[in-house]
Design an enzyme around this catalytic site. Structure first.
Site, PDB file in Angstrom:
ATOM      1  N   SER A 184      20.644  18.750  40.722  1.00 27.15           N
ATOM      2  CA  SER A 184      19.073  19.098  40.985  1.00 27.15           C
ATOM      3  C   SER A 184      18.074  18.516  39.791  1.00 27.15           C
ATOM      4  CB  SER A 184      18.776  20.402  41.285  1.00 27.15           C
ATOM      5  OG  SER A 184      19.877  20.827  42.538  1.00 27.15           O
ATOM      6  N   HIS A 220      15.067  22.713  37.933  1.00 29.62           N
ATOM      7  CA  HIS A 220      14.065  21.691  38.734  1.00 29.62           C
ATOM      8  C   HIS A 220      13.033  21.297  37.891  1.00 29.62           C
ATOM      9  CE1 HIS A 220      15.870  23.195  42.724  1.00 29.62           C
ATOM     10  NE2 HIS A 220      16.838  22.725  42.052  1.00 29.62           N
TER      11      HIS A 220
END
Length: 288
Positions: free
Chosen positions: A193, A239
């Site tokens: 991610s 993230h």
């Protein structure tokens, strides 16, 4: 009265000023010399094969927006990254959880399965890297691979293979470092991610630079950030760390002055790597 505009002069017509450069050799070309190409314009010498004078070695190589070599396969590095993710995914489902326990991102914890204290704080820095390619859940794996394929196909042709690889890996490492710095030390983390969010940041910067329609980027990024901060069991640190690194690195690549482009680009990569090192050292000092 002859007023100078400050623009460079055409390499073939020194009396003509121009703001256009050949996309292959980067020499100034005036309207009478420029020849339309698939990307921008080229000078007559490069169209004939780069036999003219005044060209640097390798100048006849087509270049990307940020100075990388233009390749026919715009997803070569993307495919390699996906292949590594797939290989580890299959290995996890063959070897079992013990492999995950060895490769996931953990700060400092006692693992009963392994019967030992493990983590980055224990000197296992490789976890910052291996966790970037590690998945257990099929949906998690497919979602990240879809993002890597789609956004990688947009970003890689604009940056070129080397710069795209640096962006992807440094974004992933930045996400891992921020997880290590802020998350509980015994909280495991894994997945690509951080890398994918780095590419999201790169896509946003490229769209802004190209003056493209920003609405698809904003909507896609907004939805992903909404999921990041509203769903449980998602490492928002990975993230955010990847996104910030992707934005900063791509901005340095596209806005670097042409005369010092490589120096600025390499310097930005070095600074991001140093920030990763700094976060790891600070957190390790706290934990130990």
């Amino acid at each position: 009265m002859d007023v100078q505009s400050g623009l460079p002069r055409c390499s073939r017509h020194p009396d003509v000023e121009t703001g256009i450069r050949c996309t292959r050799c980067e020499q100034p070309v005036c309207p009478s010399c420029m020849i339309p190409a698939s990307v921008g314009f080229q000078c007559p010498d490069c169209v004939r094969g780069g036999s003219g004078t005044g060209h640097a070695p390798g100048a006849n190589q087509p270049r990307t927006l940020v100075g990388g070599r233009l390749r026919t396969d715009g997803r070569a590095v993307t495919k390699v990254l996906m292949a590594v993710n797939l290989a580890l995914f299959l290995a996890v489902h063959t070897a079992g959880d013990r492999l995950v326990d060895r490769l996931d991102l953990i700060g400092h914890a006692y693992y009963p399965v392994l019967g030992e204290v493990v983590g980055v704080a224990e000197g296992e820095w490789y976890r910052l890297f291996t966790s970037m390619f590690l998945h257990q859940d099929l949906v998690h794996f497919l979602f990240n691979m879809m993002g890597l394929w789609v956004i990688g196909g947009i970003v890689e042709p604009e940056l070129g293979r080397g710069r795209f690889a640096a962006l992807s890996l440094l974004s992933g490492l930045s996400g891992s470092a921020l997880v290590y710095l802020l998350a509980p030390p015994n909280q495991p983390s894994l997945g690509a991610s951080g890398m994918v969010y780095g590419l999201l940041g790169a896509w946003a910067v490229l769209a802004r630079y190209r003056r493209s329609d920003m609405r698809p980027v904003v909507v896609f990024l907004g939805l992903n950030l909404l999921i990041t901060f509203t769903r449980p069991d998602i490492s928002w640190e990975a993230h955010v760390g990847g996104l910030v690194a992707g934005v900063l690195l791509t901005a340095a690549m596209v806005y670097a002055p042409r005369a010092r482009r490589e120096l600025v680009q390499y310097g930005a990569c070095a600074l991001v790597l140093l920030s990763v090192l700094g976060m790891v050292l600070v957190r390790t000092a706290v934990l130990l």
